[in-house]
Write an enzyme that holds these catalytic residues in place. Sequence first.
Site, short mmCIF file in Angstrom:
data_model
loop_
_atom_site.label_atom_id
_atom_site.label_comp_id
_atom_site.label_asym_id
_atom_site.label_seq_id
_atom_site.Cartn_x
_atom_site.Cartn_y
_atom_site.Cartn_z
CB THR A 22 56.55 41.39 79.86
OG1 THR A 22 57.57 41.06 79.13
CG2 THR A 22 55.10 40.04 79.88
CD1 TRP A 23 60.00 46.51 75.95
CD2 TRP A 23 58.54 47.03 73.15
NE1 TRP A 23 60.29 46.84 74.64
CE2 TRP A 23 59.40 47.24 73.53
CE3 TRP A 23 57.39 46.08 72.17
CZ2 TRP A 23 60.20 48.12 71.73
CZ3 TRP A 23 57.61 47.64 70.98
CH2 TRP A 23 59.37 48.23 71.12
CG ASP A 51 56.07 38.01 74.55
OD1 ASP A 51 56.63 36.82 73.97
OD2 ASP A 51 56.11 38.38 74.04
CE1 TYR A 56 60.52 42.74 74.08
CE2 TYR A 56 59.27 42.00 75.54
CZ TYR A 56 59.43 42.01 74.10
OH TYR A 56 58.96 41.92 73.36
CD GLN A 163 55.93 37.97 69.84
OE1 GLN A 163 56.93 38.73 70.34
NE2 GLN A 163 55.85 36.46 71.44
CE1 TYR A 191 56.08 44.08 66.74
CE2 TYR A 191 56.83 41.58 66.16
CZ TYR A 191 56.55 42.78 66.17
OH TYR A 191 57.59 43.08 64.98
P1 NAP Z 1 50.06 46.02 72.33
O1 NAP Z 1 49.94 45.26 72.80
O2 NAP Z 1 49.32 46.31 70.90
O3 NAP Z 1 49.48 47.92 73.07
C1 NAP Z 1 49.87 47.90 74.86
C2 NAP Z 1 49.31 49.44 74.57
O4 NAP Z 1 48.00 49.29 74.48
C3 NAP Z 1 49.52 49.80 76.33
O5 NAP Z 1 49.40 51.37 76.18
C4 NAP Z 1 47.87 49.53 77.13
O6 NAP Z 1 48.49 49.84 78.02
C5 NAP Z 1 47.35 49.80 76.01
N1 NAP Z 1 46.35 48.65 76.69
C6 NAP Z 1 46.01 47.64 76.70
N2 NAP Z 1 44.97 47.05 76.93
C7 NAP Z 1 43.52 48.22 76.25
C8 NAP Z 1 42.77 48.63 77.43
N3 NAP Z 1 41.70 47.77 77.64
N4 NAP Z 1 42.53 49.80 77.31
C9 NAP Z 1 43.01 50.42 76.70
N5 NAP Z 1 44.33 50.75 76.53
C10 NAP Z 1 44.64 49.20 76.42
O7 NAP Z 1 51.38 46.84 72.50
P2 NAP Z 1 53.02 46.06 72.93
O8 NAP Z 1 53.32 45.93 73.87
O9 NAP Z 1 53.68 46.33 71.41
O10 NAP Z 1 52.72 44.78 72.13
C11 NAP Z 1 52.32 42.63 72.67
C12 NAP Z 1 53.72 42.20 73.21
O11 NAP Z 1 53.47 42.43 72.49
C13 NAP Z 1 55.25 43.79 74.01
O12 NAP Z 1 54.32 43.50 75.35
C14 NAP Z 1 55.59 42.51 74.02
O13 NAP Z 1 55.21 41.11 75.16
C15 NAP Z 1 55.34 41.95 72.66
N6 NAP Z 1 56.11 42.01 71.28
C16 NAP Z 1 57.14 42.07 70.56
C17 NAP Z 1 57.53 42.70 69.60
C18 NAP Z 1 58.87 41.46 69.20
O14 NAP Z 1 59.73 41.64 68.41
N7 NAP Z 1 59.07 40.31 69.16
C19 NAP Z 1 57.84 44.25 69.46
C20 NAP Z 1 56.94 44.58 69.86
C21 NAP Z 1 55.96 44.25 70.91
P3 NAP Z 1 48.31 49.59 80.31
O15 NAP Z 1 49.86 49.40 79.71
O16 NAP Z 1 47.94 51.27 80.67
O17 NAP Z 1 47.88 48.85 80.23
#
Ligand code: NAP
Length: 277
Positions: A22-23, A51, A56, A163, A191
């Site tokens: 959900t970031w 998550d 966020y 994570q 993540y």
């Molecule tokens: P991610 O999930 O690798 O990528 C998100 C991006 O991918 C968004 O731009 C999304 O677009 C796109 N996307 C998703 N599904 C898609 C699809 N089917 N087709 C095309 N594009 C797609 O990156 P993230 O948000 O950084 O990581 C996921 C989660 O991990 C975060 O949201 C957060 O909850 C967690 N996180 C944790 C940490 C930590 O330090 N613990 C750090 C980073 C992230 P749309 O939004 O337009 O769908």
Amino acid sequence: MTQARTVTLPSGAKVPALGQGTWHMGDHPARRSDEIAALRRGLDLGLTVIDTAEMYGSGAAEELVGEAIRGRRDEAFLVSKVLPSHADRKGTAAACHASLRRLGTDRIDLYLLHWRGSVPLHETVDALESLVSEGSIGSWGVSNFDVDDLEDLPDGAHPQTDQVLYNLTRRGPEYGLLPRCRELAIPVMAYSPVEQGRLLGHEALAAVADTHGVSPVQVALAWVLRRDDVIAIPKASTTSHVEENHAALGLHLTDEDLRTLDASFPPPTREQPLDVL
Ligand code: NAP
């Protein structure tokens, strides 16, 4: 529907291997209804690990999650995180209670230390254990912990997950951290499993996707999910992205696919520090 795959946490809880991040959700009012619909569609499809973190949008993502799960709290396995700057005894409890208010619930299923800061780990772990005892959280874990950070946890402390950043372009954890987590029976939550979209245009991914008639994002997710002790939490803001990601659960990569991907995204050959985003 595609068969649900689960990962068993040390507590015995079985959670789906594919969840939802959900970031940056809740950052733009114009996208809010699509983001809520996406999370709810994910729940429909069994992507029940949601998550989030107090960090966020300074609480905006938790508020959005709260709205998305209203009336469906028990379907979700809620994960949130305390900032290291809040992770002393009093601050951890205050941060957790503020997260509970924003989420509109009385229980976070899994509460993580977002990354290691300057508060001694034993103090944070004590605070987390107290939150378990009072019932505000079901269990606790860590995030962005490398092998040495895990070693520094107090004796007897057993996080439910670590994570970390893990995807085709971030394979460093395969050398030391993933094997160590397996030894310690700590499942890993990957993540940014599609590197925030940056890896989706890669040629090798397209080649493998073509052979299966699927999309590159599905190959990237199936690759992370090939391990039985890894949970992936892609963030998707539209119902169509959520549905596409969910379908990745039905994709089985062959040995030849894995060799093709290894050639473009080589596995690590030595220890390297954990990358963070
Ligand atoms: P991610 O999930 O690798 O990528 C998100 C991006 O991918 C968004 O731009 C999304 O677009 C796109 N996307 C998703 N599904 C898609 C699809 N089917 N087709 C095309 N594009 C797609 O990156 P993230 O948000 O950084 O990581 C996921 C989660 O991990 C975060 O949201 C957060 O909850 C967690 N996180 C944790 C940490 C930590 O330090 N613990 C750090 C980073 C992230 P749309 O939004 O337009 O769908």
